[in-house]
Motif scaffolding. Structure first.
Motif, PDB file in Angstrom:
ATOM      1  N   UNK A  10       1.093  -0.987  -0.194  1.00  0.00           N
ATOM      2  CA  UNK A  10       0.343   0.514  -0.042  1.00  0.00           C
ATOM      3  C   UNK A  10       0.910   1.344  -0.039  1.00  0.00           C
ATOM      4  N   UNK A  11       1.878   1.289   0.686  1.00  0.00           N
ATOM      5  CA  UNK A  11       3.093   2.286   1.116  1.00  0.00           C
ATOM      6  C   UNK A  11       3.773   2.807  -0.288  1.00  0.00           C
ATOM      7  N   UNK A  12       4.132   2.088  -1.344  1.00  0.00           N
ATOM      8  CA  UNK A  12       4.960   1.572  -1.715  1.00  0.00           C
ATOM      9  C   UNK A  12       4.381   2.608  -3.433  1.00  0.00           C
ATOM     10  N   UNK A  13       3.305   2.759  -3.855  1.00  0.00           N
ATOM     11  CA  UNK A  13       2.752   3.051  -4.916  1.00  0.00           C
ATOM     12  C   UNK A  13       2.870   2.454  -6.239  1.00  0.00           C
ATOM     13  N   UNK A  14       3.514   1.373  -6.169  1.00  0.00           N
ATOM     14  CA  UNK A  14       3.253   0.629  -7.385  1.00  0.00           C
ATOM     15  C   UNK A  14       1.912  -0.058  -8.206  1.00  0.00           C
ATOM     16  N   UNK A  15       1.949  -0.651  -9.266  1.00  0.00           N
ATOM     17  CA  UNK A  15       0.591  -0.962  -9.252  1.00  0.00           C
ATOM     18  C   UNK A  15       0.567  -2.779  -8.738  1.00  0.00           C
ATOM     19  N   UNK A  16      -0.576  -3.223  -9.260  1.00  0.00           N
ATOM     20  CA  UNK A  16      -0.854  -3.982  -8.055  1.00  0.00           C
ATOM     21  C   UNK A  16      -1.713  -4.793  -8.632  1.00  0.00           C
ATOM     22  N   UNK A  17      -1.727  -6.417  -9.112  1.00  0.00           N
ATOM     23  CA  UNK A  17      -2.761  -6.992  -9.744  1.00  0.00           C
ATOM     24  C   UNK A  17      -3.386  -7.732  -8.920  1.00  0.00           C
ATOM     25  N   UNK A  18      -4.757  -7.469  -8.472  1.00  0.00           N
ATOM     26  CA  UNK A  18      -5.234  -8.272  -7.557  1.00  0.00           C
ATOM     27  C   UNK A  18      -6.323  -9.668  -8.803  1.00  0.00           C
ATOM     28  N   UNK A  19      -6.009 -10.892  -8.028  1.00  0.00           N
ATOM     29  CA  UNK A  19      -6.403 -12.376  -8.930  1.00  0.00           C
ATOM     30  C   UNK A  19      -7.765 -12.694  -8.096  1.00  0.00           C
ATOM     31  N   UNK A  20      -8.615 -13.708  -8.467  1.00  0.00           N
ATOM     32  CA  UNK A  20      -9.341 -14.216  -7.457  1.00  0.00           C
ATOM     33  C   UNK A  20     -10.762 -14.871  -8.612  1.00  0.00           C
ATOM     34  N   UNK A  21     -11.475 -15.089  -7.836  1.00  0.00           N
ATOM     35  CA  UNK A  21     -12.826 -15.719  -8.342  1.00  0.00           C
ATOM     36  C   UNK A  21     -13.190 -14.335  -8.137  1.00  0.00           C
ATOM     37  N   UNK A  22     -14.905 -14.463  -9.029  1.00  0.00           N
ATOM     38  CA  UNK A  22     -15.861 -12.823  -8.724  1.00  0.00           C
ATOM     39  C   UNK A  22     -16.517 -12.983  -7.445  1.00  0.00           C
ATOM     40  N   UNK A  82     -14.874 -12.817  -4.552  1.00  0.00           N
ATOM     41  CA  UNK A  82     -13.850 -13.062  -3.061  1.00  0.00           C
ATOM     42  C   UNK A  82     -13.461 -11.851  -2.557  1.00  0.00           C
ATOM     43  N   UNK A  83     -14.027 -10.426  -3.310  1.00  0.00           N
ATOM     44  CA  UNK A  83     -13.620  -9.488  -2.653  1.00  0.00           C
ATOM     45  C   UNK A  83     -12.974  -8.367  -3.265  1.00  0.00           C
ATOM     46  N   UNK A  84     -12.592  -8.164  -4.787  1.00  0.00           N
ATOM     47  CA  UNK A  84     -11.289  -8.373  -4.672  1.00  0.00           C
ATOM     48  C   UNK A  84     -10.913  -5.962  -4.996  1.00  0.00           C
ATOM     49  N   UNK A  85     -12.502  -5.097  -5.682  1.00  0.00           N
ATOM     50  CA  UNK A  85     -12.718  -4.366  -4.943  1.00  0.00           C
ATOM     51  C   UNK A  85     -12.725  -4.069  -3.702  1.00  0.00           C
ATOM     52  N   UNK A  86     -12.889  -4.204  -2.578  1.00  0.00           N
ATOM     53  CA  UNK A  86     -12.725  -3.952  -0.942  1.00  0.00           C
ATOM     54  C   UNK A  86     -11.484  -3.886  -0.965  1.00  0.00           C
ATOM     55  N   UNK A  87     -10.540  -5.099  -1.627  1.00  0.00           N
ATOM     56  CA  UNK A  87      -8.787  -4.819  -1.326  1.00  0.00           C
ATOM     57  C   UNK A  87      -8.232  -3.652  -2.032  1.00  0.00           C
ATOM     58  N   UNK A  88      -8.812  -3.078  -3.158  1.00  0.00           N
ATOM     59  CA  UNK A  88      -8.768  -2.185  -3.970  1.00  0.00           C
ATOM     60  C   UNK A  88      -8.379  -0.931  -2.966  1.00  0.00           C
ATOM     61  N   UNK A  89      -9.844  -0.667  -2.737  1.00  0.00           N
ATOM     62  CA  UNK A  89     -10.402   0.071  -1.030  1.00  0.00           C
ATOM     63  C   UNK A  89      -9.151   0.424   0.048  1.00  0.00           C
ATOM     64  N   UNK A  90      -8.869  -0.911   0.287  1.00  0.00           N
ATOM     65  CA  UNK A  90      -7.664  -1.041   1.897  1.00  0.00           C
ATOM     66  C   UNK A  90      -6.093  -0.419   0.990  1.00  0.00           C
TER      67      UNK A  90
END
Length: 453
Positions: free
Chosen positions: A161-173, A175-183
């Motif tokens: 989170x503090x690193x400002x780098x790109x993140x790719x969230x993987x997972x089934x529909x 599973x909470x991918x948008x929640x992780x993005x908000x976090x």
């Protein structure tokens, strides 16, 4: 003193710039090699901890050739190259680097990539140093559960989170991918700036460029006013590109250019607009499979896949079901102003025995519906579909090893006979009558650690 790094790069100016960046960050640069032959000598003399590796070098051997040697030596490396030719990148991927930086890049991108590469390497070797926050159960607002798989996800969120780098969230529909993005956004240094959500699957193909980058008045028929695109809206904040695998190839090219140049042009405009946006992308597809089948650009995949976070399915973290159920119970009882305070033990057992094909989203909708339907202060039971887990055919088949399991056992037996040696005379590749590159790929796919014995 941080790790010793060897730079393998045949362009002196680029190599010198790299050296200055690394030394400024506290790394010890032990040498610069412009060819594989020079690199071999420096590796022998200086014993670097890491190698930064360009692909095209002086002489007949390439960085990819050296990468296979580094794998044999258990010496970690990452590529830094402007070469994004598809066939070359496929060859790069087969060597399983710990990172890939596409030139040009910013100094902070390099340092973050090294930190992430080190994390991946330590994780693969099982030598990850325990973070002090790991000693206690970790929590992030909005993410509910105590299971080990979820705690791994939370740890990764706090690291990246503090690193400002790109993140790719993987997972089934579900599973909470948008929640992780908000976090990730909430824990970043840009948390006071906006996070903009884009569902790539919902964008009409004819309007993708206008939606993402905006358009000028009169840019096309119907463009009656200036439109600010999603990237401009997210400037100095985060853009979450959900279902990134749904973007068509021509849009992927435009997105890659934005990631590389950190600038956009509105449709119908000629003004370049600089942007500073943190990219978080998500997909329920296997992007590696999409790349292999020509539907997703490999260079864009490398740009996005700097720090992947794999989300577990709900059936993989069933110990979290009760906590999640009560979390949603409280949420919907409050919003609907209903006095529903508990879930019966029978109903909880139903939840724990169900297969959850829709994951957390399915659980949330189920609780919301039953809060509205409950006739007392307790949800007594749930109306759930038949559970697929109890299929007797599946249970019987489960006793038989899959072809993948048999292949893994066969390779591990060969490695044991060869004392863990993979390539060269007397190596497992020779014993199995296959190319070392093929064996390395199979080991990676099957989760066999290099150096097994």
């Amino acid at each position: 003193m941080k790790e010793k790094i060897l730079i393998v790069e045949d362009e002196f100016i680029v190599a010198n710039d790299l050296k200055i960046m690394l030394q400024k960050a506290g790394y010890q640069v032990v040498g610069i090699a412009s060819s594989v032959v020079q690199a071999r000598k420096l590796i022998e003399d200086k014993s670097p901890d890491w190698v930064l590796l360009d692909i095209m070098l002086k002489g007949t051997l390439t960085g990819i050739d050296l990468a296979w040697e580094l794998r044999e030596m258990n010496l970690p490396f990452l590529y830094i190259s402007a070469n994004t030719n598809q066939s070359t990148l496929e060859a790069v991927k087969a060597t399983h680097p710990y990172g890939f930086m596409v030139k040009p890049f910013r100094e902070k991108d390099l340092i973050v990539m090294l930190d992430i590469a080190r994390y991946r390497y330590d994780q693969e070797k099982g030598t990850l140093v325990e973070n002090p926050i790991q000693a206690e159960t970790q929590e992030i607002e909005g993410i509910v559960g105590q299971s080990p798989l979820l705690q791994e996800v939370i740890e990764k969120i706090k690291i990246v989170a503090p690193a400002e780098t790109s993140v790719l969230i993987l997972g089934e529909s579900g599973t909470g991918k948008e929640r992780v993005a908000h976090s990730i956004h909430a824990l970043s240094s840009n948390k006071s700036n906006p996070i903009v959500i884009v569902n790539c699957a919902a964008l009409p193909q004819s309007l993708i460029e206008s939606e993402l980058f905006g358009h000028e008045k009169g840019a096309f028929t119907g463009a009656n006013a200036l439109r600010i695109g999603k990237f401009e809206q997210a400037n100095n904040g985060t853009i979450f590109l959900d279902e990134i695998g749904e973007l068509p190839l021509d849009s992927q090219v435009k997105l890659l250019r934005v990631l590389q140049e950190k600038e956009i042009q509105r449709l119908g405009g000629n003004k370049t607009i600089k942007i500073n946006v943190r990219i978080v992308a998500a997909t329920n597809r296997s992007l590696e499979k999409e790349v292999a089948e020509g539907r997703f650009r490999l260079d864009l995949y490398y740009r996005l896949n700097v720090f992947p976070i794999q989300l577990p399915t709900l059936k993989e973290r069933k110990e979290d079901i009760e906590a999640l159920a009560y979390h949603f119970l409280k949420k919907y009882a409050t919003s609907s102003k209903r006095n529903i305070t508990s879930i019966s033990q029978t109903a909880l057992e139903q939840l724990k025995n169900y297969d959850w094909p829709g994951n957390i989203r399915e659980l949330e909708h189920l609780i919301e519906r039953n809060v509205l339907l409950a006739k007392t202060t307790e949800i007594e039971k749930f109306d759930l579909p038949s559970n697929t887990i109890s299929d007797p055919l599946e249970i019987n088949i489960g006793k038989i090893k899959s072809m993948e399991e048999m292949e893994k056992d066969h390779i591990m037996n060969a490695l044991q006979l060869c004392d863990g040696k993979v390539s060269g005379p007397g190596g497992a590749a020779e014993l199995l009558k296959m190319q070392p590159q093929t064996l390395y790929s199979k080991m990676k796919k099957l989760g066999i650690k290099q150096g097994y014995n």
